[in-house]
Each structure stands twice: as C-alpha cells, then as structure tokens.
Design an enzyme around this catalytic site. Structure first.
Site, PDB file in Angstrom:
ATOM      1  CE  LYS A 117      82.976  42.104  36.879  1.00  6.53           C
ATOM      2  NZ  LYS A 117      82.694  44.238  36.642  1.00  6.53           N
ATOM      3  CD  GLN A 136      81.718  47.537  35.401  1.00  6.06           C
ATOM      4  OE1 GLN A 136      81.781  46.058  35.974  1.00  6.06           O
ATOM      5  NE2 GLN A 136      83.087  47.978  34.913  1.00  6.06           N
ATOM      6  CG  ASP A 174      80.502  45.618  42.340  1.00  8.41           C
ATOM      7  OD1 ASP A 174      81.375  44.762  42.765  1.00  8.41           O
ATOM      8  OD2 ASP A 174      80.317  45.983  41.917  1.00  8.41           O
TER       9      ASP A 174
HETATM   10  N1  LIG Z   1      80.806  47.344  40.410  1.00  3.44           N
HETATM   11  C1  LIG Z   1      81.875  47.626  39.799  1.00  3.44           C
HETATM   12  N2  LIG Z   1      83.166  46.827  40.060  1.00  3.44           N
HETATM   13  C2  LIG Z   1      84.079  45.960  40.070  1.00  3.44           C
HETATM   14  O1  LIG Z   1      84.396  45.324  40.227  1.00  3.44           O
HETATM   15  C3  LIG Z   1      84.983  47.177  39.063  1.00  3.44           C
HETATM   16  C4  LIG Z   1      83.821  48.197  38.523  1.00  3.44           C
HETATM   17  N3  LIG Z   1      82.575  48.340  39.248  1.00  3.44           N
HETATM   18  N4  LIG Z   1      84.863  49.295  37.633  1.00  3.44           N
HETATM   19  C5  LIG Z   1      85.918  48.792  37.190  1.00  3.44           C
HETATM   20  C6  LIG Z   1      86.801  47.711  37.784  1.00  3.44           C
HETATM   21  C7  LIG Z   1      87.777  47.591  37.075  1.00  3.44           C
HETATM   22  N5  LIG Z   1      87.371  45.899  37.407  1.00  3.44           N
HETATM   23  C8  LIG Z   1      88.163  44.606  36.414  1.00  3.44           C
HETATM   24  C9  LIG Z   1      87.401  43.266  36.996  1.00  3.44           C
HETATM   25  C10 LIG Z   1      88.472  42.439  35.870  1.00  3.44           C
HETATM   26  C11 LIG Z   1      89.463  42.372  35.063  1.00  3.44           C
HETATM   27  C12 LIG Z   1      90.193  41.920  34.778  1.00  3.44           C
HETATM   28  O2  LIG Z   1      89.717  40.515  34.597  1.00  3.44           O
HETATM   29  N6  LIG Z   1      90.839  42.281  33.087  1.00  3.44           N
HETATM   30  C13 LIG Z   1      91.715  40.983  32.642  1.00  3.44           C
HETATM   31  C14 LIG Z   1      92.232  42.149  31.076  1.00  3.44           C
HETATM   32  C15 LIG Z   1      91.081  42.262  30.519  1.00  3.44           C
HETATM   33  C16 LIG Z   1      90.906  42.956  29.435  1.00  3.44           C
HETATM   34  O3  LIG Z   1      91.175  42.937  28.405  1.00  3.44           O
HETATM   35  O4  LIG Z   1      90.478  43.818  28.866  1.00  3.44           O
HETATM   36  C17 LIG Z   1      93.077  41.424  33.171  1.00  3.44           C
HETATM   37  O5  LIG Z   1      93.908  41.138  33.849  1.00  3.44           O
HETATM   38  O6  LIG Z   1      93.503  39.962  32.798  1.00  3.44           O
HETATM   39  C18 LIG Z   1      89.704  44.423  35.477  1.00  3.44           C
HETATM   40  C19 LIG Z   1      88.884  44.938  35.464  1.00  3.44           C
HETATM   41  C20 LIG Z   1      86.195  45.737  38.040  1.00  3.44           C
HETATM   42  N7  LIG Z   1      85.818  47.230  38.262  1.00  3.44           N
END
Ligand SMILES: Nc1nc(=O)c2c([nH]1)NC[C@@H]1CN(c3ccc(C(=O)N[C@@H](CCC(=O)O)C(=O)O)cc3)C=[N+]21
Length: 297
Positions: free
Chosen positions: A59, A103, A126
C-alpha cells in the site's frame, strides 16, 4: 441457444488494470496538489503477521507511485485496546492524513468493531465504518459520496474494465467475511447493476449447487482450493479473492487462492491469484483516499 463454452478462460488482469488505475490517479493527485491539497494515506498495523506486513508495504509503494504521502503507524502485537485507540485518535486529528486503514485482523482480545467505529468516517479508506456501510445500505441507486468497501469495489471494477456486463447476472458469493462477502452484495444489487446475489458460507447445505447455477462466482472464503472445476458452470466468470498461506512440499509458505487448478478449463474469465484482485484492492484503496481528498478540496 448459446454455443457451448470452449475454454480456456481469459485472464482478468488485476496487476495491469491496477497499474492503469494508478496512472489515472496520479493525474488526479497532480490536480489536487495544484490546488494545495495533498492526499495522505495512513496505515495502522498491529503485530508482525508476514501477510499483513507485506500488504501494508504494498500500500505504501502504491502511494509513492501515485504521488500520495503515507503515514505508517506500527504497533507491537502486545498493543492494548487503549494504545490502538490512541493511534486512531492521532490519525483522526492529523490534517496530513486524509484517509487511513487499520489492517485486519487485529490480535485476539482486541474489540475490532470498537476500533472500526472510532475511525473518522470521512477518513475511512476501507469503507468499513458503520456509517459508510449504513449509507450504502440506505442508497440503493445513484451516486454515493462516501467511501465504498475496497475489495468489493475492486472485484466489480476488475470485471467492468474487462468489458464484462454484470447487469442482471446471477452472482454467487462464497464467504461472509466483513471485508468482502458481507458487503459486496450491497453493491451488486444496486439498480445500476441489478445482479441477483446468493451468499454462501460454512453453514450452506449444498455449496456446489449454488456455485453451479451462477454466471459469476466470487470466491472469498479464505479456504485454499475450495472452488473446484466440477462446481463451476461452463462459461462462468470466476473471481479468486481469498488468500491462504499454505505450506509447500519444500516447507516454505506459499499463497494459494480459493480457486482450485482446472477451473481455468471451464470458466470464460478467471482472475489469477496473485496478480488479480489483490493489486486491485490496493488501487481502489488509493482511489478512496484520492476521492476523500477531492471531497475536502
Ligand atoms: N483493513 C483491512 N483492509 C484490507 O484491505 C485488508 C485487511 N485489512 N487485511 C487483509 C486483507 C488482505 N488484503 C490484501 C491486499 C493486497 C494483496 C495483494 O496485493 N496481493 C498481491 C501479492 C502480494 C504478496 O505477494 O504478498 C497479489 O495478489 O498479487 C493481497 C491481500 C487486504 N486486506
């Protein structure tokens, strides 16, 4: 009659679409800066869960790319309710922070709902504050001038930007978590989309039967490989939203989506995981922050 579907699925390119959205946002941020408004995203991370650490880092990278300032608050796993609330009060009061997230999930023993309710609704990047979710419930059509939940918005935007028409479709959502399953239906049943939505969860009697009738499957259960090829109607659009860390044969943790191998042979469109909904969620988070700053300006 429609011709039978012949695979393989086309890719819903989340990484590429997120890059396009971020380029559009960079221009809007420039315009804001010209008017003296500087958007700033804050994150509050409690503990050191490797997944959460990596998402939060992503982020902040996105913010830098788009020209947004970022404010990072990291608290130890042992932080108390009062300490997390103090961090929230500080970001609520900080004019440099125009939007922020806490988060999730928070460590055991922390009252997560009390934390979410303490966020200034105007800074809720969010879209999970009860006032913003409530406004979404109350407004069944037309523009909404409050932040929308990021991942549901990401899922819909990913399909729309690939030319998929959702109007009137049967959508099966698998999972009822706060960040996706419980709220995405509110967006999909708005009059502009008019989808018919079924939400399945661990108490669903016959998951396969519900998934099989769907034109669009949103797999957001957080259960690796839950959705298999035999459950998917040929030609359906499948979004792989869930992420689990699964230990591979080499003992290393690997990310795995909710969609099993082979679904690409029957679906018409499939979002990969990674590089699907994850990068889109981050792009829509930045969108929420830019929109909040535009409302301020
Ligand atoms: N308040 C809150 N808001 C959220 O939006 C929130 C949260 N808590 N807790 C956890 C989940 C999970 N989440 C992700 C965001 C980006 C990827 C992301 O960018 N993933 C990459 C890979 C990243 C890697 O390799 O670790 C992809 O899919 O290509 C994944 C998961 C947002 N969340």
């Amino acid at each position: 009659m429609r011709a039978p579907w012949e695979g393989p699925a086309k890719v819903l390119d989340g990484a590429g679409t997120a890059a396009t959205i971020k380029a559009e946002l960079a221009q809007r941020v420039k315009n804001l800066r010209a008017r003296g408004v500087v958007p700033g995203l804050g994150t509050i991370l409690v503990g050191e869960d490797p997944g959460s650490v990596s998402y939060v880092a992503g982020k902040h990278r996105d913010c830098a790319e788009v020209g947004i300032e970022s404010i990072r608050v990291d608290l130890p796993e042992t932080a108390s309710q009062a300490e997390i609330e103090a961090a929230i009060d500080q970001l609520n009061a900080d004019p440099a922070c125009t939007g922020y997230i806490v988060q999730l999930p928070l460590p055991k023993g922390i009252d997560q709902n009390a934390i979410l309710e303490r966020i200034d609704p105007a800074k809720d990047a969010d879209g999970l504050h009860p006032m913003n979710l409530g406004r979404l419930v109350l407004r069944g059509s037309g523009p909404i001038d409050t932040p929308l939940p990021c991942t549901p918005r990401a899922v819909i935007e990913l399909m729309e930007r690939h030319g998929i028409d959702l109007r009137g479709k049967d959508v099966c959502v698998v999972g009822r978590g706060v960040t996706v399953g419980r709220s995405i239906g509110l967006l999909l049943i708005r009059k502009e989309i008019n989808a018919t939505v079924t939400v399945c969860h661990t108490g669903t009697k016959d998951l396969a039967a519900h998934v099989r009738q769907a034109d669009v499957v949103v797999a957001a259960a957080g259960s690796a490989g839950l959705i298999t090829k035999d459950m998917v109607k040929p030609g359906a659009v499948v979004l792989d939203v869930g992420v689990s860390r699964v230990e591979g044969e080499d003992g290393k943790a690997r990310l795995h989506g909710d969609v099993a191998d082979g679904v690409d042979e029957v679906a018409s469109w499939l979002s990969p995981n990674p590089k699907g909904v994850g990068p889109m969620t981050r792009a829509l988070l930045v969108t929420n922050v830019v929109e909040a700053a535009e409302r301020l300006a």
